[in-house]
Design an enzyme around this catalytic site. Sequence first.
Site, mmCIF file in Angstrom:
data_model
loop_
_atom_site.group_PDB
_atom_site.id
_atom_site.type_symbol
_atom_site.label_atom_id
_atom_site.label_comp_id
_atom_site.label_asym_id
_atom_site.label_seq_id
_atom_site.Cartn_x
_atom_site.Cartn_y
_atom_site.Cartn_z
ATOM 1 N N ASN A 159 -2.512 -24.719 -19.059
ATOM 2 C CA ASN A 159 -3.968 -24.647 -18.947
ATOM 3 C C ASN A 159 -4.264 -23.644 -17.845
ATOM 4 O OD1 ASN A 159 -6.675 -24.988 -18.581
ATOM 5 N ND2 ASN A 159 -6.582 -27.129 -17.924
ATOM 6 N N TRP A 160 -4.675 -22.466 -18.257
ATOM 7 C CA TRP A 160 -4.881 -21.389 -17.280
ATOM 8 C C TRP A 160 -6.223 -21.489 -16.557
ATOM 9 C CZ3 TRP A 160 -2.722 -16.464 -20.248
ATOM 10 C CH2 TRP A 160 -1.325 -16.539 -20.270
ATOM 11 N N LYS A 161 -7.070 -22.403 -16.988
ATOM 12 C CA LYS A 161 -8.380 -22.605 -16.342
ATOM 13 C C LYS A 161 -9.100 -21.259 -16.183
ATOM 14 C CE LYS A 161 -6.574 -26.806 -14.306
ATOM 15 N NZ LYS A 161 -6.551 -27.755 -13.207
ATOM 16 N N HIS B 50 -11.222 -32.561 -20.247
ATOM 17 C CA HIS B 50 -10.515 -32.393 -18.972
ATOM 18 C C HIS B 50 -11.388 -32.936 -17.842
ATOM 19 C CE1 HIS B 50 -8.601 -30.491 -15.536
ATOM 20 N NE2 HIS B 50 -7.543 -30.299 -16.299
ATOM 21 N N GLU C 60 -12.097 -31.802 -15.056
ATOM 22 C CA GLU C 60 -12.990 -30.801 -14.459
ATOM 23 C C GLU C 60 -14.254 -30.668 -15.292
ATOM 24 O OE1 GLU C 60 -10.027 -27.724 -14.133
ATOM 25 O OE2 GLU C 60 -9.024 -28.921 -12.586
ATOM 26 N N GLU D 26 -3.864 -37.325 -16.880
ATOM 27 C CA GLU D 26 -3.970 -36.473 -15.693
ATOM 28 C C GLU D 26 -4.736 -37.216 -14.596
ATOM 29 O OE1 GLU D 26 -3.587 -32.018 -17.066
ATOM 30 O OE2 GLU D 26 -5.666 -32.559 -16.713
ATOM 31 N N GLY E 177 -3.769 -30.302 -8.878
ATOM 32 C CA GLY E 177 -3.850 -29.253 -7.859
ATOM 33 C C GLY E 177 -3.577 -29.730 -6.440
ATOM 34 N N SER F 110 -0.040 -31.405 -10.944
ATOM 35 C CA SER F 110 0.984 -30.911 -10.011
ATOM 36 C C SER F 110 2.399 -30.877 -10.594
ATOM 37 C CB SER F 110 0.965 -31.725 -8.704
ATOM 38 O OG SER F 110 -0.281 -31.572 -8.055
ATOM 39 N N GLY G 232 -1.197 -26.827 -14.946
ATOM 40 C CA GLY G 232 -2.220 -25.906 -14.445
ATOM 41 C C GLY G 232 -1.586 -24.822 -13.595
ATOM 42 N N GLY G 233 -1.651 -24.993 -12.274
ATOM 43 C CA GLY G 233 -1.212 -23.955 -11.329
ATOM 44 C C GLY G 233 0.137 -23.332 -11.646
HETATM 45 P P1 13P Z 1 -2.210 -28.572 -11.823
HETATM 46 O O1 13P Z 1 -0.921 -28.439 -12.589
HETATM 47 O O2 13P Z 1 -2.617 -27.301 -11.141
HETATM 48 O O3 13P Z 1 -2.215 -29.759 -10.920
HETATM 49 O O4 13P Z 1 -3.370 -28.815 -12.923
HETATM 50 C C1 13P Z 1 -3.174 -29.801 -13.871
HETATM 51 C C2 13P Z 1 -4.235 -29.681 -14.878
HETATM 52 O O5 13P Z 1 -5.401 -29.884 -14.595
HETATM 53 C C3 13P Z 1 -3.838 -29.274 -16.231
HETATM 54 O O6 13P Z 1 -4.854 -29.459 -17.149
#
Ligand code: 13P
Length: 252
Positions: A8-10, A94, A96, A164, A170, A208, A229-230
């Site tokens: 997930n590149w956000k 998600h 967010e 999640e 993050g 994470s 994500g990250g």
């Molecule tokens: P991180 O891997 O950066 O914690 O993000 C997880 C995430 O929100 C994937 O959708």
Amino acid sequence: MSLCIVANWKLNGSREFNQQWALEFFKHFNGDNFSSLGIAPASVYIDHLQGIFNNRGIKIGAQNIDFLETGARTGEISAPMIKDLGCEFSIIGHSERRILFDETNQIICQKLIQANNCSLIPILCLGESDEENQANNTFNVLEKQIIEALTGITELSSLIIAYEPIWAIGSGKIPNPEEINSVHEMIKDVVQSRFPKIGLKSVLYGGSVNFKNASSLFKQKNIDGALIGGASLDGKEFALIANVFNELKVLK
Ligand code: 13P
């Protein structure tokens, strides 16, 4: 094989980023099960990424879809549009989006229906806050999210759930892998017992995830993969995580 390792590149990326990422990824990935891998870039780059991966089998998907198909909804992108671009899945709900864009379980339910209508595999995200976790309320919170998001959906051919915990996203903190395993078991139980017509394919963990903790996660029976994500922004690290997955789950 269903989707197992998903990036997930956000709100990150550019054409240059896409090119570099692919170079790094192909240099380090040593498997051939591309169809278990997914990338959700910002929607404007879906077409560009499809061109770069050019039928290598990696699934490209969206980070979000609208809950309606068409209409006066400036700025939104529908499930049929995402399908039209050749996508195979969409992340839905998600945290967010729940927090920053006020997405309710009822809206999420509509989005699941949209995805299903277009044969996009929905990756439904669930998760509890830090306070809910501290109060030992995780199971109740997740059960409510599942029931509210799925009630009224009589059939869903494929569903992937991503657990999640909001406090793990993050932050560099993750629950211990045994705890995640038991949460995943509970998620599977709730979906299978309450919604027997929903085809739950797998439950991924997100929050994470990185190359260092990947093996402790994938050793757990009920952790079927990861939503990353990250760490997924680095093509090499994403490839290394996928390699660990192959060693522990696919080649075993
Ligand atoms: P991180 O891997 O950066 O914690 O993000 C997880 C995430 O929100 C994937 O959708």
